[in-house]
Design a protein around this motif. Structure first.
Motif, PDB file in Angstrom:
ATOM      1  N   LEU A   1       0.864  -1.173   0.000  1.00 41.25           N
ATOM      2  CA  LEU A   1       0.000   0.000   0.000  1.00 41.25           C
ATOM      3  C   LEU A   1       0.902   1.225   0.000  1.00 41.25           C
ATOM      4  N   ILE A   2       0.748   2.041  -1.018  1.00 46.34           N
ATOM      5  CA  ILE A   2       1.453   3.313  -1.101  1.00 46.34           C
ATOM      6  C   ILE A   2       0.387   4.378  -0.896  1.00 46.34           C
ATOM      7  N   SER A   3       0.564   5.233   0.100  1.00 45.59           N
ATOM      8  CA  SER A   3      -0.494   6.193   0.422  1.00 45.59           C
ATOM      9  C   SER A   3       0.099   7.508   0.893  1.00 45.59           C
ATOM     10  N   PHE A   4      -0.773   8.516   0.913  1.00 45.21           N
ATOM     11  CA  PHE A   4      -0.374   9.802   1.480  1.00 45.21           C
ATOM     12  C   PHE A   4      -1.505  10.328   2.340  1.00 45.21           C
ATOM     13  N   GLU A   5      -1.139  11.187   3.290  1.00 46.35           N
ATOM     14  CA  GLU A   5      -2.113  11.722   4.235  1.00 46.35           C
ATOM     15  C   GLU A   5      -2.974  12.810   3.611  1.00 46.35           C
ATOM     16  N   LYS A   6      -4.193  12.900   4.088  1.00 42.93           N
ATOM     17  CA  LYS A   6      -5.065  14.007   3.713  1.00 42.93           C
ATOM     18  C   LYS A   6      -4.336  15.293   4.085  1.00 42.93           C
ATOM     19  N   GLY A   7      -4.331  16.230   3.195  1.00 43.28           N
ATOM     20  CA  GLY A   7      -3.657  17.498   3.440  1.00 43.28           C
ATOM     21  C   GLY A   7      -2.234  17.544   2.925  1.00 43.28           C
ATOM     22  N   ALA A   8      -1.686  16.402   2.515  1.00 39.54           N
ATOM     23  CA  ALA A   8      -0.297  16.369   2.041  1.00 39.54           C
ATOM     24  C   ALA A   8      -0.109  17.169   0.761  1.00 39.54           C
ATOM     25  N   MET A   9      -1.209  17.388   0.032  1.00 38.88           N
ATOM     26  CA  MET A   9      -1.111  18.124  -1.230  1.00 38.88           C
ATOM     27  C   MET A   9      -1.640  19.554  -1.093  1.00 38.88           C
ATOM     28  N   ASP A  10      -1.894  19.990   0.133  1.00 37.50           N
ATOM     29  CA  ASP A  10      -2.449  21.331   0.347  1.00 37.50           C
ATOM     30  C   ASP A  10      -1.520  22.445  -0.128  1.00 37.50           C
ATOM     31  N   HIS A  11      -0.234  22.163  -0.221  1.00 41.11           N
ATOM     32  CA  HIS A  11       0.729  23.181  -0.637  1.00 41.11           C
ATOM     33  C   HIS A  11       0.727  23.433  -2.151  1.00 41.11           C
ATOM     34  N   ILE A  12       0.038  22.584  -2.890  1.00 41.81           N
ATOM     35  CA  ILE A  12       0.034  22.687  -4.354  1.00 41.81           C
ATOM     36  C   ILE A  12      -0.989  23.735  -4.780  1.00 41.81           C
ATOM     37  N   PRO A  13      -0.574  24.701  -5.601  1.00 42.66           N
ATOM     38  CA  PRO A  13      -1.541  25.697  -6.091  1.00 42.66           C
ATOM     39  C   PRO A  13      -2.652  25.031  -6.891  1.00 42.66           C
ATOM     40  N   GLU A  14      -3.865  25.530  -6.730  1.00 45.29           N
ATOM     41  CA  GLU A  14      -5.035  24.938  -7.388  1.00 45.29           C
ATOM     42  C   GLU A  14      -4.851  24.806  -8.893  1.00 45.29           C
ATOM     43  N   GLU A  15      -4.203  25.775  -9.507  1.00 42.85           N
ATOM     44  CA  GLU A  15      -4.013  25.723 -10.964  1.00 42.85           C
ATOM     45  C   GLU A  15      -3.058  24.610 -11.400  1.00 42.85           C
ATOM     46  N   ASP A  16      -2.292  24.026 -10.472  1.00 39.55           N
ATOM     47  CA  ASP A  16      -1.382  22.930 -10.801  1.00 39.55           C
ATOM     48  C   ASP A  16      -2.034  21.555 -10.703  1.00 39.55           C
ATOM     49  N   PHE A  17      -3.230  21.482 -10.117  1.00 34.24           N
ATOM     50  CA  PHE A  17      -3.856  20.171  -9.917  1.00 34.24           C
ATOM     51  C   PHE A  17      -4.114  19.393 -11.207  1.00 34.24           C
ATOM     52  N   PRO A  18      -4.501  20.019 -12.310  1.00 30.46           N
ATOM     53  CA  PRO A  18      -4.648  19.228 -13.537  1.00 30.46           C
ATOM     54  C   PRO A  18      -3.339  18.548 -13.956  1.00 30.46           C
ATOM     55  N   GLU A  19      -2.230  19.240 -13.800  1.00 33.76           N
ATOM     56  CA  GLU A  19      -0.928  18.660 -14.137  1.00 33.76           C
ATOM     57  C   GLU A  19      -0.562  17.524 -13.175  1.00 33.76           C
ATOM     58  N   VAL A  20      -0.853  17.714 -11.897  1.00 38.54           N
ATOM     59  CA  VAL A  20      -0.588  16.668 -10.902  1.00 38.54           C
ATOM     60  C   VAL A  20      -1.446  15.440 -11.192  1.00 38.54           C
ATOM     61  N   GLY A  21      -2.714  15.650 -11.520  1.00 34.06           N
ATOM     62  CA  GLY A  21      -3.600  14.538 -11.861  1.00 34.06           C
ATOM     63  C   GLY A  21      -3.098  13.773 -13.075  1.00 34.06           C
ATOM     64  N   LYS A  22      -2.672  14.507 -14.086  1.00 34.02           N
ATOM     65  CA  LYS A  22      -2.155  13.870 -15.305  1.00 34.02           C
ATOM     66  C   LYS A  22      -0.898  13.053 -14.980  1.00 34.02           C
ATOM     67  N   ALA A  23      -0.011  13.620 -14.163  1.00 35.79           N
ATOM     68  CA  ALA A  23       1.228  12.916 -13.797  1.00 35.79           C
ATOM     69  C   ALA A  23       0.938  11.664 -12.979  1.00 35.79           C
ATOM     70  N   SER A  24       0.002  11.749 -12.030  1.00 34.44           N
ATOM     71  CA  SER A  24      -0.305  10.569 -11.203  1.00 34.44           C
ATOM     72  C   SER A  24      -0.998   9.489 -12.029  1.00 34.44           C
ATOM     73  N   ARG A  25      -1.870   9.892 -12.954  1.00 33.47           N
ATOM     74  CA  ARG A  25      -2.507   8.891 -13.831  1.00 33.47           C
ATOM     75  C   ARG A  25      -1.462   8.221 -14.730  1.00 33.47           C
ATOM     76  N   ALA A  26      -0.446   8.968 -15.139  1.00 28.98           N
ATOM     77  CA  ALA A  26       0.624   8.388 -15.973  1.00 28.98           C
ATOM     78  C   ALA A  26       1.399   7.326 -15.194  1.00 28.98           C
ATOM     79  N   VAL A  27       1.662   7.578 -13.904  1.00 23.31           N
ATOM     80  CA  VAL A  27       2.354   6.574 -13.085  1.00 23.31           C
ATOM     81  C   VAL A  27       1.471   5.344 -12.923  1.00 23.31           C
ATOM     82  N   CYS A  28       0.176   5.548 -12.692  1.00 25.03           N
ATOM     83  CA  CYS A  28      -0.740   4.404 -12.573  1.00 25.03           C
ATOM     84  C   CYS A  28      -0.781   3.608 -13.877  1.00 25.03           C
TER      85      CYS A  28
END
Length: 119
Positions: free
Chosen positions: A5-32
């Motif tokens: 199980l690889i996991s992260f805590e709720k709030g661990a991504m709070d430091h990421i600017p909202e406008e970066d979330f689409p890029e983060v989502g794309k990157a995490s889907r690419a790893v999956c």
């Protein structure tokens, strides 16, 4: 083969600017997708905490339902990836990839051995 199980805590991504979330989502889907292509992906996803109709609840051994997290718990999981890999080192490598994609540290835990797993 062991599962991790690889996991992260709720709030661990709070430091990421909202406008970066689409890029983060794309990157995490690419790893999956990479994990799927490698044949080690078992499950992955983020957990909702502010969806209005999705509420955290704890169900006790007596069936009593309590809204919100268990008061004794200190952490809530924000997202998970389950991989089926032969070694801890390989699990750590996948955790490093998802940490880079999600821009936050990842916790890695091995599932207990089950001689008769439910598939």
């Amino acid at each position: 083969m062991p599962r991790y199980l690889i996991s992260f805590e709720k709030g661990a991504m709070d430091h990421i600017p909202e406008e970066d979330f689409p890029e983060v989502g794309k990157a995490s889907r690419a790893v999956c997708q990479e994990a799927k292509d490698a044949g080690v992906f078992r499950f992955g996803g983020g957990l909702s905490y502010d969806d209005g109709d999705v509420e955290h609840a704890v169900v006790g051994t007596d069936g009593l339902v309590t809204d919100g997290p268990d008061p004794e718990s200190k952490e809530l999981i924000g997202g998970v990836l389950i991989v089926d890999v032969p070694t801890r080192e390989e699990a750590l490598n996948w955790a490093a990839k998802i940490a880079t994609a999600c821009r936050c540290p990842q916790d890695v835990r091995k599932f207990m051995y089950d001689p008769d797993p439910i598939e």
